[in-house]
Enzyme design. Structure first.
Site, PDB file in Angstrom:
ATOM      1  N   TYR A  51       0.838  -1.214   0.000  1.00 38.75           N
ATOM      2  CA  TYR A  51       0.000   0.000   0.000  1.00 38.75           C
ATOM      3  C   TYR A  51       0.873   1.264   0.000  1.00 38.75           C
ATOM      4  O   TYR A  51       0.633   2.209  -0.760  1.00 38.75           O
ATOM      5  CB  TYR A  51      -0.906  -0.051   1.228  1.00 38.75           C
ATOM      6  CG  TYR A  51      -1.884   1.078   1.360  1.00 38.75           C
ATOM      7  CD1 TYR A  51      -3.069   1.098   0.613  1.00 38.75           C
ATOM      8  CD2 TYR A  51      -1.659   2.132   2.242  1.00 38.75           C
ATOM      9  CE1 TYR A  51      -3.981   2.132   0.752  1.00 38.75           C
ATOM     10  CE2 TYR A  51      -2.562   3.161   2.391  1.00 38.75           C
ATOM     11  CZ  TYR A  51      -3.731   3.166   1.641  1.00 38.75           C
ATOM     12  OH  TYR A  51      -4.632   4.191   1.787  1.00 38.75           O
ATOM     13  N   LYS A  59       1.143   4.242  -2.796  1.00 40.41           N
ATOM     14  CA  LYS A  59       0.819   5.654  -2.529  1.00 40.41           C
ATOM     15  C   LYS A  59       2.036   6.552  -2.771  1.00 40.41           C
ATOM     16  O   LYS A  59       1.888   7.686  -3.228  1.00 40.41           O
ATOM     17  CB  LYS A  59       0.288   5.810  -1.103  1.00 40.41           C
ATOM     18  CG  LYS A  59      -1.047   5.088  -0.860  1.00 40.41           C
ATOM     19  CD  LYS A  59      -2.144   5.578  -1.782  1.00 40.41           C
ATOM     20  CE  LYS A  59      -3.491   4.966  -1.455  1.00 40.41           C
ATOM     21  NZ  LYS A  59      -4.564   5.439  -2.358  1.00 40.41           N
ATOM     22  N   ILE A  86      -8.853   8.137   8.421  1.00 40.34           N
ATOM     23  CA  ILE A  86     -10.212   8.597   8.078  1.00 40.34           C
ATOM     24  C   ILE A  86     -11.211   7.472   8.360  1.00 40.34           C
ATOM     25  O   ILE A  86     -10.944   6.309   8.017  1.00 40.34           O
ATOM     26  CB  ILE A  86     -10.300   8.993   6.574  1.00 40.34           C
ATOM     27  CG1 ILE A  86      -9.138   9.915   6.155  1.00 40.34           C
ATOM     28  CG2 ILE A  86     -11.655   9.612   6.254  1.00 40.34           C
ATOM     29  CD1 ILE A  86      -9.060  11.254   6.824  1.00 40.34           C
TER      30      ILE A  86
END
Ligand code: NAD
Length: 243
Positions: free
Chosen positions: A151, A155, A184
């Site tokens: 991941y 990114k 988030i």
């Protein structure tokens, strides 16, 4: 109403940050072209956005589907003003336990997907000599994170893609920026253990998790006229988690 009749494409818009971002654009008058994997949830999301929104089932890692989608949007709406590369997944594991297939899948969706969507949409934007691209990266793409090699690499790659496309297309009046959300509250983070959530919260100076709306507000700003002189930038939306 900063986006009246602007044509806005949002990937992965059936849930989470993508969905709330699409809703925010719709409230400001945009025509929404949204995509996601699941036709039922995608159609339902488009219906909730109102009559100017339409959905297509597209896997962003598949070149033919992505390019058909962008061409269909341009044909139907006459132009493409904004692309938000939001679709993303996690397949977390410590490096020594990470399967090659999970590395490949995360890179294919999070990084190659953004490359394919950008390539498909930017052709139309270049002809118009105007456009806005906003990529949804992550703070971990800047600082790294244990258990997320795939991941984080995707990114960090997306941030590199952002800066390169920004340089290549500045002359065509296209700006390309990224948001880097912190922690988030969405289905992506709902699966984390309480221990991991507490560890994240302890690192946030503003003392709370972010909401999808916090991220949507930053995306809309970068897509707006007010951000005309910003390109190649990474805007951290993390409550100060990364400074
Ligand atoms: P989410 O899981 O709630 O939503 C992601 C959406 O993308 C889903 O609707 C999913 O079906 C869709 N999607 C997945 N693979 C796809 C594919 N191949 N093609 C098209 N659509 C696909 O996740 P979210 O938290 O809203 O994340 C949105 C973006 O924000 C992601 O890029 C994620 O990496 C990034 N982000 C999230 C957080 C967070 O804390 N939630 C933090 C930093 C960055």
């Amino acid at each position: 109403m900063r986006f009246t009749d602007k044509v806005v494409m949002v990937t992965g818009a059936a849930a989470g940050i993508g969905r709330v971002t699409a809703e925010a654009f719709a409230r400001e008058g945009a025509i929404l072209a949204i995509c996601d994997l699941n036709p039922e949830t995608g159609e339902a999301a488009a219906k909730a956005l109102g009559p100017k929104a339409f959905f297509q089932a597209v896997d962003v890692s598949q070149e033919a589907a992505v390019s058909e989608w962008a061409d269909e949007v341009a044909k139907r709406c006459g132009r493409i003003d904004v692309l938000v590369n939001n679709a993303g997944i996690t397949r977390d594991a410590l490096l020594l336990r990470m399967k090659e297939s999970d590395w490949d899948l995360v890179l294919a969706i999070n990084l190659k997907g953004a490359f394919l969507c950008t390539k498909a949409a930017v052709r139309h934007m270049a002809q118009q000599r105007a456009g806005r691209i906003v990529n949804v990266a992550s703070v971990v793409g800047v600082v790294g994170n244990i258990g997320q090699a795939n991941y984080v690499a995707s990114k960090a790659g997306l941030i590199g893609l952002t800066k390169t496309v920004a340089r290549e297309f500045a002359v065509r009046g296209i700006t390309v920026n990224a948001v880097a959300p912190g922690f988030i509250e969405t289905q992506m983070t709902a699966v984390l253990s309480d221990k991991v959530k507490q560890a994240f919260l302890a690192q946030i100076p503003l003392g709370r998790a972010g909401t999808p709306q916090d991220v949507a507000d930053a995306i809309l700003f970068l897509a707006s006229e007010q951000a005309a002189y910003l390109t190649g930038q990474v805007l951290h939306v993390s409550g100060g988690m990364v400074m």
